[in-house]
Write a protein that holds these residues in place. Structure first.
Motif, PDB file in Angstrom:
ATOM      1  N   ASN A   1       0.539  -1.242   0.323  1.00 13.20           N
ATOM      2  CA  ASN A   1       0.018  -0.441   0.257  1.00 13.20           C
ATOM      3  C   ASN A   1       1.056   1.564  -0.152  1.00 13.20           C
ATOM      4  N   ALA A   2       0.347   2.461   0.190  1.00 17.84           N
ATOM      5  CA  ALA A   2       0.858   3.798  -0.031  1.00 17.84           C
ATOM      6  C   ALA A   2       1.688   3.871   1.181  1.00 17.84           C
ATOM      7  N   THR A   3       1.623   3.378   2.770  1.00 19.49           N
ATOM      8  CA  THR A   3       2.591   3.375   3.655  1.00 19.49           C
ATOM      9  C   THR A   3       4.045   2.195   3.387  1.00 19.49           C
ATOM     10  N   THR A   4       3.223   0.883   2.965  1.00 18.31           N
ATOM     11  CA  THR A   4       5.184   0.195   2.249  1.00 18.31           C
ATOM     12  C   THR A   4       5.975   0.605   1.173  1.00 18.31           C
ATOM     13  N   PHE A   5       5.384   1.510   0.620  1.00 20.31           N
ATOM     14  CA  PHE A   5       5.822   2.044  -0.881  1.00 20.31           C
ATOM     15  C   PHE A   5       7.051   3.149   0.108  1.00 20.31           C
ATOM     16  N   GLN A   6       6.057   4.397   0.331  1.00 23.57           N
ATOM     17  CA  GLN A   6       6.326   4.963   0.572  1.00 23.57           C
ATOM     18  C   GLN A   6       7.983   5.019   1.934  1.00 23.57           C
ATOM     19  N   ALA A   7       7.428   4.149   3.320  1.00 20.63           N
ATOM     20  CA  ALA A   7       8.595   3.298   4.027  1.00 20.63           C
ATOM     21  C   ALA A   7       9.933   2.883   3.042  1.00 20.63           C
ATOM     22  N   ALA A   8       9.244   1.673   1.983  1.00 20.60           N
ATOM     23  CA  ALA A   8      10.831   1.411   1.371  1.00 20.60           C
ATOM     24  C   ALA A   8      11.297   2.618   0.385  1.00 20.60           C
ATOM     25  N   ILE A   9      10.980   3.749  -0.301  1.00 21.55           N
ATOM     26  CA  ILE A   9      11.647   4.902  -0.827  1.00 21.55           C
ATOM     27  C   ILE A   9      12.071   5.181  -0.166  1.00 21.55           C
ATOM     28  N   SER A  10      11.805   5.945   0.826  1.00 23.46           N
ATOM     29  CA  SER A  10      12.269   7.054   2.615  1.00 23.46           C
ATOM     30  C   SER A  10      13.700   5.559   2.905  1.00 23.46           C
ATOM     31  N   ALA A  11      13.493   4.498   3.203  1.00 26.75           N
ATOM     32  CA  ALA A  11      14.742   4.128   3.518  1.00 26.75           C
ATOM     33  C   ALA A  11      15.613   3.976   1.792  1.00 26.75           C
ATOM     34  N   CYS A  12      15.558   3.999   0.712  1.00 23.28           N
ATOM     35  CA  CYS A  12      16.757   4.123   0.488  1.00 23.28           C
ATOM     36  C   CYS A  12      16.915   5.741   0.457  1.00 23.28           C
ATOM     37  N   ALA A  13      15.981   6.540   0.622  1.00 19.15           N
ATOM     38  CA  ALA A  13      16.866   7.980   0.804  1.00 19.15           C
ATOM     39  C   ALA A  13      17.918   8.090   1.309  1.00 19.15           C
ATOM     40  N   LYS A  14      17.066   7.779   2.869  1.00 16.33           N
ATOM     41  CA  LYS A  14      18.156   7.869   4.360  1.00 16.33           C
ATOM     42  C   LYS A  14      19.571   7.108   3.507  1.00 16.33           C
ATOM     43  N   ALA A  15      19.345   6.349   2.520  1.00 20.34           N
ATOM     44  CA  ALA A  15      20.977   5.216   2.277  1.00 20.34           C
ATOM     45  C   ALA A  15      21.294   5.682   1.076  1.00 20.34           C
TER      46      ALA A  15
ATOM     47  N   PHE B   1      11.117   1.788  -6.973  1.00 15.06           N
ATOM     48  CA  PHE B   1      10.007   1.797  -6.026  1.00 15.06           C
ATOM     49  C   PHE B   1       8.862   2.758  -6.001  1.00 15.06           C
ATOM     50  N   LEU B   2       9.499   4.285  -7.037  1.00 12.07           N
ATOM     51  CA  LEU B   2       8.319   5.125  -6.763  1.00 12.07           C
ATOM     52  C   LEU B   2       7.820   4.939  -8.466  1.00 12.07           C
ATOM     53  N   THR B   3       8.298   3.964  -9.156  1.00 17.72           N
ATOM     54  CA  THR B   3       8.226   3.277 -10.433  1.00 17.72           C
ATOM     55  C   THR B   3       7.007   2.655  -9.745  1.00 17.72           C
ATOM     56  N   ALA B   4       6.985   1.547  -9.466  1.00 20.31           N
ATOM     57  CA  ALA B   4       5.988   0.025  -8.472  1.00 20.31           C
ATOM     58  C   ALA B   4       5.247   1.240  -8.854  1.00 20.31           C
ATOM     59  N   THR B   5       5.307   2.051  -7.730  1.00 19.88           N
ATOM     60  CA  THR B   5       3.967   2.535  -7.010  1.00 19.88           C
ATOM     61  C   THR B   5       3.192   3.171  -8.184  1.00 19.88           C
ATOM     62  N   MET B   6       4.000   3.867  -9.306  1.00 22.26           N
ATOM     63  CA  MET B   6       2.752   4.053  -9.810  1.00 22.26           C
ATOM     64  C   MET B   6       2.099   2.937 -10.910  1.00 22.26           C
ATOM     65  N   GLN B   7       2.869   2.121 -11.193  1.00 24.22           N
ATOM     66  CA  GLN B   7       2.376   0.443 -11.896  1.00 24.22           C
ATOM     67  C   GLN B   7       1.372  -0.029 -10.879  1.00 24.22           C
ATOM     68  N   SER B   8       1.532  -0.197  -9.678  1.00 21.60           N
ATOM     69  CA  SER B   8       0.534  -0.464  -8.869  1.00 21.60           C
ATOM     70  C   SER B   8      -0.718   0.131  -9.016  1.00 21.60           C
ATOM     71  N   LYS B   9      -1.404  -0.299  -7.984  1.00 23.04           N
ATOM     72  CA  LYS B   9      -3.201   0.108  -7.182  1.00 23.04           C
ATOM     73  C   LYS B   9      -2.695   1.359  -6.429  1.00 23.04           C
ATOM     74  N   VAL B  10      -1.833   1.049  -6.537  1.00 25.03           N
ATOM     75  CA  VAL B  10      -1.564   2.637  -4.901  1.00 25.03           C
ATOM     76  C   VAL B  10      -1.835   4.102  -5.649  1.00 25.03           C
ATOM     77  N   GLU B  11      -2.045   4.639  -5.186  1.00 32.00           N
ATOM     78  CA  GLU B  11      -1.789   6.102  -5.094  1.00 32.00           C
ATOM     79  C   GLU B  11      -1.612   6.526  -4.883  1.00 32.00           C
ATOM     80  N   LEU B  12      -0.331   7.067  -5.715  1.00 32.35           N
ATOM     81  CA  LEU B  12       0.938   7.863  -5.132  1.00 32.35           C
ATOM     82  C   LEU B  12       1.257   9.152  -4.945  1.00 32.35           C
TER      83      LEU B  12
END
Length: 178
Positions: free
Chosen positions: A124-138, A147-158
């Protein structure tokens, strides 16, 4: 939390048979107050007392650890859940990924997303947001964009948080033109 613990203790002293629903209510209070130590103690108590746990039990304990910034304990609980062949859900996965996000553990966050795919659990949005943020921190801008692309390709609203985190990852690495 104190009232929930008192209620659990009262039921135990008065010889009521405790089940996962009793414990889940107290674990929820632990999560809301970031009392990860107590949550883990309750998990242990359940195992010792042969009280069967469920997905909610583990998800709530993982959430308590995540809120208490105890990512390693959150992942240990998640790992126990997976090893016990318990059905994982988006709530437990998102909490585990959020725990990773707090310390930039992007590889583990990515691994959990892979487990989700294998188990056919939709992010869901929380899942993708946390994964993207983990990448940003690293500073892993390429993975953040994946992950942003995966979010857009899924049914999850960006959402704005996910987009901002991906932009931040690119900015940190001087890849702002991406």
């Amino acid at each position: 939390l104190d009232m929930a613990l008192l209620s659990l203790s009262w039921h135990s002293v008065n010889k009521y048979e405790l089940n996962c629903y009793h414990y889940n209510a107290v674990l929820d209070a632990c999560a809301k107050s970031s009392s990860w130590r107590k949550a883990l103690a309750l998990l242990s108590e359940m195992a010792q007392g042969k009280v069967e746990s469920d997905t909610i039990t583990f998800s709530t304990a993982i959430n308590a650890c995540e809120k208490g910034c105890e990512w390693e304990h959150a992942l240990h609980a998640f790992s126990s859940m997976v090893q016990s062949k318990m059905e994982i859900g988006v709530t437990s996965c998102s909490a585990a990924i959020s725990a990773c996000e707090k310390v930039g553990e992007w590889e583990i966050a990515s691994l959990i997303l892979s487990v989700m795919t294998l188990q056919r659990v939709e992010a869901n949005a929380t899942t993708f947001q946390a994964a993207i943020s983990a990448c940003a921190k690293a500073g892993k801008w390429e993975k953040a964009l994946q992950f942003l692309t995966a979010t857009m390709q899924s049914k999850v609203e960006l959402n704005a948080i996910s987009t901002s985190a991906a932009i931040s990852a690119c900015e940190k690495c001087g890849e702002w033109e991406r």
